[in-house]
Scaffold this motif. Structure first.
Motif, short mmCIF file in Angstrom:
data_model
loop_
_atom_site.label_atom_id
_atom_site.label_comp_id
_atom_site.label_asym_id
_atom_site.label_seq_id
_atom_site.Cartn_x
_atom_site.Cartn_y
_atom_site.Cartn_z
N PHE A 87 0.86 -1.18 0.00
CA PHE A 87 0.00 0.00 0.00
C PHE A 87 0.90 1.23 0.00
O PHE A 87 1.61 1.50 0.96
N ILE A 88 0.87 1.96 -1.10
CA ILE A 88 1.82 3.05 -1.33
C ILE A 88 1.22 4.41 -1.02
O ILE A 88 1.85 5.24 -0.37
N SER A 89 0.01 4.64 -1.47
CA SER A 89 -0.67 5.91 -1.17
C SER A 89 -2.18 5.63 -1.09
O SER A 89 -2.67 4.66 -1.69
N PRO A 90 -2.92 6.45 -0.34
CA PRO A 90 -4.34 6.17 -0.14
C PRO A 90 -5.16 6.41 -1.40
O PRO A 90 -4.79 7.20 -2.28
N ILE A 91 -6.27 5.71 -1.48
CA ILE A 91 -7.27 5.93 -2.51
C ILE A 91 -8.48 6.57 -1.85
O ILE A 91 -8.97 6.09 -0.82
N HIS A 92 -8.96 7.66 -2.41
CA HIS A 92 -10.07 8.39 -1.82
C HIS A 92 -11.36 8.09 -2.56
O HIS A 92 -11.37 7.77 -3.76
N ILE A 93 -12.46 8.17 -1.84
CA ILE A 93 -13.77 8.04 -2.45
C ILE A 93 -13.94 9.14 -3.51
O ILE A 93 -13.47 10.26 -3.34
N ASN A 94 -14.58 8.79 -4.61
CA ASN A 94 -14.84 9.69 -5.74
C ASN A 94 -13.61 10.00 -6.57
O ASN A 94 -13.58 11.02 -7.28
N GLN A 95 -12.60 9.13 -6.51
CA GLN A 95 -11.45 9.26 -7.39
C GLN A 95 -11.58 8.32 -8.58
O GLN A 95 -12.22 7.26 -8.50
N ASN A 96 -10.97 8.70 -9.69
CA ASN A 96 -10.83 7.79 -10.81
C ASN A 96 -9.64 6.87 -10.56
O ASN A 96 -8.59 7.32 -10.08
N ILE A 97 -9.80 5.60 -10.87
CA ILE A 97 -8.73 4.65 -10.65
C ILE A 97 -8.49 3.84 -11.91
O ILE A 97 -9.37 3.68 -12.75
N ARG A 98 -7.26 3.34 -12.02
CA ARG A 98 -6.87 2.54 -13.18
C ARG A 98 -6.07 1.33 -12.69
O ARG A 98 -5.26 1.45 -11.76
N ARG A 99 -6.31 0.19 -13.29
CA ARG A 99 -5.57 -1.02 -12.93
C ARG A 99 -4.87 -1.58 -14.15
O ARG A 99 -5.50 -1.85 -15.17
N GLU A 100 -3.56 -1.72 -14.05
CA GLU A 100 -2.75 -2.33 -15.10
C GLU A 100 -2.36 -3.73 -14.63
O GLU A 100 -1.70 -3.88 -13.60
N SER A 101 -2.76 -4.74 -15.38
CA SER A 101 -2.58 -6.13 -14.98
C SER A 101 -1.68 -6.86 -15.96
O SER A 101 -1.71 -6.59 -17.16
N GLU A 102 -0.91 -7.80 -15.43
CA GLU A 102 -0.02 -8.61 -16.26
C GLU A 102 0.09 -10.01 -15.66
O GLU A 102 0.26 -10.16 -14.45
N ILE A 103 0.00 -11.03 -16.51
CA ILE A 103 0.18 -12.41 -16.05
C ILE A 103 1.68 -12.68 -15.90
O ILE A 103 2.43 -12.58 -16.88
N LEU A 104 2.08 -12.99 -14.68
CA LEU A 104 3.50 -13.22 -14.40
C LEU A 104 3.91 -14.67 -14.54
O LEU A 104 5.00 -14.98 -15.04
N LYS A 105 3.05 -15.60 -14.06
CA LYS A 105 3.42 -17.02 -14.04
C LYS A 105 2.19 -17.89 -14.29
O LYS A 105 1.09 -17.55 -13.88
N VAL A 106 2.43 -19.02 -14.94
CA VAL A 106 1.44 -20.09 -15.04
C VAL A 106 2.20 -21.38 -14.73
O VAL A 106 3.05 -21.80 -15.52
N GLU A 107 1.93 -21.99 -13.58
CA GLU A 107 2.70 -23.13 -13.13
C GLU A 107 1.81 -24.34 -12.87
O GLU A 107 0.74 -24.20 -12.25
N LEU A 108 2.24 -25.50 -13.32
CA LEU A 108 1.56 -26.76 -13.01
C LEU A 108 2.26 -27.41 -11.84
O LEU A 108 3.49 -27.58 -11.84
N LYS A 109 1.48 -27.76 -10.82
CA LYS A 109 2.05 -28.42 -9.64
C LYS A 109 1.27 -29.71 -9.37
O LYS A 109 0.08 -29.82 -9.68
N HIS A 110 1.97 -30.67 -8.79
CA HIS A 110 1.38 -31.95 -8.47
C HIS A 110 1.27 -32.07 -6.95
O HIS A 110 2.27 -32.06 -6.25
N GLY A 111 0.04 -32.16 -6.46
CA GLY A 111 -0.19 -32.25 -5.03
C GLY A 111 -0.87 -33.56 -4.66
O GLY A 111 -1.22 -34.37 -5.52
N LYS A 112 -1.05 -33.77 -3.36
CA LYS A 112 -1.69 -34.99 -2.87
C LYS A 112 -3.13 -35.10 -3.36
O LYS A 112 -3.66 -36.20 -3.52
N SER A 113 -3.76 -33.94 -3.57
CA SER A 113 -5.16 -33.94 -4.00
C SER A 113 -5.29 -33.93 -5.52
O SER A 113 -6.40 -33.84 -6.05
#
Length: 283
Positions: A87-113
């Motif tokens: 958390f770097i700086s607060p977000i205030h009510i009635n502000q415009n916000i933008r989200r930049e998303s990027e897929i970092l990893k896709v991993e296959l794992k083998h578990g007990k289930s």
């Protein structure tokens, strides 16, 4: 197994406006008298950038169909596994916000289930073009099971609370089917494991409705702030290790030190459902 490495690096940009309505709705769910906030509480940014798709674009589980931004992993059972936030700086009510998303990893794992795919997405969230939050979001996809599982067989981990662990606080918050429905409504989350008992038990094989992972994480931070109103959270990371069902009683726990702490959700039988770490400074 199919290789989804081609999806790594895929990006998406979303915009939204911080209206007060979902904040007021969540404050009501948490039984908070103060509903007219001016600053967005931690993790309430999850009420924005919600995917709005037509009903015909939903999969059987109630989620939007995969293959647009997230890879089309064939495993049908998908859940929020955890995340790491700064958390770097607060977000205030009635502000415009933008989200930049990027897929970092896709991993296959083998578990007990069985086999599982883990997808990690990085989000950078800006309020009026100022960076406010960075977040790495982990999503897990699991193979299908149409057999009703016992509570024990659904557990990802059997980690129990250390008897020597210090409890700075140990609180309860009542969660029932109405709470689950209301949280799904606030987040426009159609995932049927949270409200459709026949689907959850007969199709996905759970013994009951599942309490949302993001709701448990929010309860961890909400309770921390109630107990420590003068501490400003700078980072938070959490990991779901054991499902909480609608029939489970659980505790919201914290072991708070000078500049950091450990938070966890503890079920009545001592099993840990969610583990978290937090860092903060005095306001």
């Amino acid at each position: 197994m199919e290789n989804f490495n081609a999806w790594i690096g895929k990006k998406e940009i979303s915009g939204d406006f911080v209206s007060s309505r979902p904040v007021e709705m969540m404050q009501a769910l948490l039984n908070q008298e103060d509903k007219n906030l001016t600053v967005l509480p931690h993790l309430y940014h999850w009420f924005y950038f919600l995917p709005i798709v037509d009903g015909q674009e939903l999969a059987e589980d109630g989620h939007p169909k995969k293959g647009s931004f997230l890879p089309p992993i064939p495993f049908p059972k998908r859940m929020w596994a955890g995340g790491r936030l700064h958390f770097i700086s607060p977000i205030h009510i009635n502000q415009n916000i933008r989200r930049e998303s990027e897929i970092l990893k896709v991993e296959l794992k083998h578990g007990k289930s069985g086999d599982m795919y883990f997808v990690t997405v990085k989000h950078s969230i800006y309020a009026e073009d100022k960076l406010a939050i960075t977040e790495e979001h982990d999503i897990v996809y699991r193979e299908a099971s149409n057999q009703v599982q016992t509570q024990a067989s659904t557990q990802v981990s059997t980690v129990k609370t250390d008897d020597s662990r210090n409890y700075t606080y140990k609180k309860q918050f009542p969660i029932d089917t109405v709470s689950l429905f209301r949280y799904s409504a606030i987040t426009f989350n159609g995932h049927r494991i949270h409200y459709d008992r026949p689907y959850a038990t007969q199709i996905e094989g759970y013994p009951g409705l599942i309490v949302h992972g993001p709701l448990l994480a929010t309860l961890l931070l909400h309770t921390f702030k109630k107990e420590n109103p003068n501490k400003e959270v700078s980072s938070f990371e959490f990991r779901a290790v054991n499902p909480v069902f609608d029939f489970n009683d659980f505790y919201i726990c914290g072991d708070i030190q000078q500049e950091n702490g450990e938070l966890w959700i503890e079920k009545e039988d001592g099993l840990v459902a969610m583990k978290a770490k937090i860092s903060f400074k005095e306001e």
